[in-house]
Motif scaffolding. Structure first.
Motif, mmCIF file in Angstrom:
data_model
loop_
_atom_site.group_PDB
_atom_site.id
_atom_site.type_symbol
_atom_site.label_atom_id
_atom_site.label_comp_id
_atom_site.label_asym_id
_atom_site.label_seq_id
_atom_site.Cartn_x
_atom_site.Cartn_y
_atom_site.Cartn_z
ATOM 1 N N GLU A 1 -42.590 11.584 3.091
ATOM 2 C CA GLU A 1 -44.028 11.770 2.905
ATOM 3 C C GLU A 1 -44.522 12.934 3.767
ATOM 4 O O GLU A 1 -44.014 13.148 4.868
ATOM 5 C CB GLU A 1 -44.772 10.494 3.285
ATOM 6 C CG GLU A 1 -44.385 9.299 2.438
ATOM 7 C CD GLU A 1 -44.953 8.001 2.986
ATOM 8 O OE1 GLU A 1 -45.048 7.036 2.216
ATOM 9 O OE2 GLU A 1 -45.288 7.956 4.195
ATOM 10 N N PRO A 2 -45.526 13.695 3.289
ATOM 11 C CA PRO A 2 -46.006 14.861 4.037
ATOM 12 C C PRO A 2 -46.728 14.479 5.326
ATOM 13 O O PRO A 2 -47.535 13.546 5.349
ATOM 14 C CB PRO A 2 -46.953 15.545 3.054
ATOM 15 C CG PRO A 2 -47.388 14.464 2.115
ATOM 16 C CD PRO A 2 -46.226 13.531 1.993
ATOM 17 N N ILE A 3 -46.427 15.210 6.385
ATOM 18 C CA ILE A 3 -47.082 15.045 7.679
ATOM 19 C C ILE A 3 -47.222 16.412 8.333
ATOM 20 O O ILE A 3 -46.569 17.382 7.918
ATOM 21 C CB ILE A 3 -46.296 14.106 8.626
ATOM 22 C CG1 ILE A 3 -44.884 14.648 8.872
ATOM 23 C CG2 ILE A 3 -46.256 12.692 8.088
ATOM 24 C CD1 ILE A 3 -44.087 13.871 9.907
ATOM 25 N N VAL A 4 -48.061 16.479 9.354
ATOM 26 C CA VAL A 4 -48.140 17.688 10.177
ATOM 27 C C VAL A 4 -46.991 17.705 11.178
ATOM 28 O O VAL A 4 -46.268 18.684 11.342
ATOM 29 C CB VAL A 4 -49.487 17.759 10.923
ATOM 30 C CG1 VAL A 4 -49.464 18.893 11.957
ATOM 31 C CG2 VAL A 4 -50.626 17.968 9.951
ATOM 32 N N ASP A 5 -46.815 16.571 11.842
ATOM 33 C CA ASP A 5 -45.794 16.457 12.878
ATOM 34 C C ASP A 5 -45.707 14.983 13.255
ATOM 35 O O ASP A 5 -46.447 14.137 12.712
ATOM 36 C CB ASP A 5 -46.186 17.291 14.106
ATOM 37 C CG ASP A 5 -44.978 17.680 14.956
ATOM 38 O OD1 ASP A 5 -43.913 17.041 14.793
ATOM 39 O OD2 ASP A 5 -45.103 18.585 15.792
#
Length: 208
Positions: A156-160
């Motif tokens: 899943e997309p995350i910043v960090d």
């Protein structure tokens, strides 16, 4: 390259991929696993043999590793100078406290520099191999695609993300896990320094 198949672990050496050389270890064949902190992973087999894998990522970055330990009741120990005997209950307390610090710091910064429409979402991701805080940037309540360019263990997309604790031991007989809690989760200054130097600059570069 590490692949967790239905019944075995397959490790392909990137240097030898062209020659098709791999290491395969059946889950049922494993008696115990030891990880020399920062070094090699040793698989002790029921036939008395030992297989060494020079890839610490196996035990640190794959949720399937924890699934394997639990499903096949495999003892696991990290060999290090640090004591990692924190319970999962203690880890949850530290993760919740750290999350509040992270939320306050990140949101104060992005709202000041980018505007009130931006806001961070911080989730606690608890897995047997360890607990992390996952950072996602929202714009007007929706995921900001320009900022969330990394992916978590579930794709899943995350910043960090920020590691709170990692698995230090697993006793399958009692299903007891011992964790090493990282300093970023217990020291406010270290945590905020990480956010300031590693997380926020990436956001501001991508949203210029």
């Amino acid at each position: 390259m590490v692949i967790f198949e239905d019944d075995r672990l397959v490790v392909k050496n990137p240097v030898k991929l062209l020659f098709g050389r791999t290491t395969e270890i059946g889950y049922e064949d494993i008696e115990k696993i030891e990880f020399i902190d920062g070094g090699d992973v040793f698989f002790y087999l029921k036939n008395g043999k030992v297989r060494k894998i020079a890839d610490p990522g196996i035990v640190m970055f794959y949720t399937e590793f924890g699934d394997m330990l639990k499903a096949y009741r495999i003892p696991y120990t990290v060999i290090s100078d640090e004591v990692g005997d924190a319970s999962i209950e203690t880890v949850r307390e530290k993760a919740a406290a750290c999350r509040e610090i992270v939320l306050a710091y990140l949101n104060r910064s992005v709202k000041e520099k980018l505007g009130p429409e931006y806001e961070f979402e911080v989730r606690i991701a608890e897995r047997l191999i360890g607990t992390t805080l996952e950072f996602r940037l929202l714009k007007n309540g929706f995921l900001d695609e320009d900022s969330n360019q990394e992916v978590n263990s579930d794709g899943e997309p995350i910043v960090d993300e920020l590691d709170v604790a990692y698995l230090h031991s697993w006793e399958p007989v009692y299903e007891r896990a011992g964790y090493l809690i990282l300093r970023e989760a217990t020291d406010r200054k270290i945590c905020e320094d990480y956010l300031e130097s590693d997380v926020l600059p990436f956001i501001y570069r991508n949203l210029k």
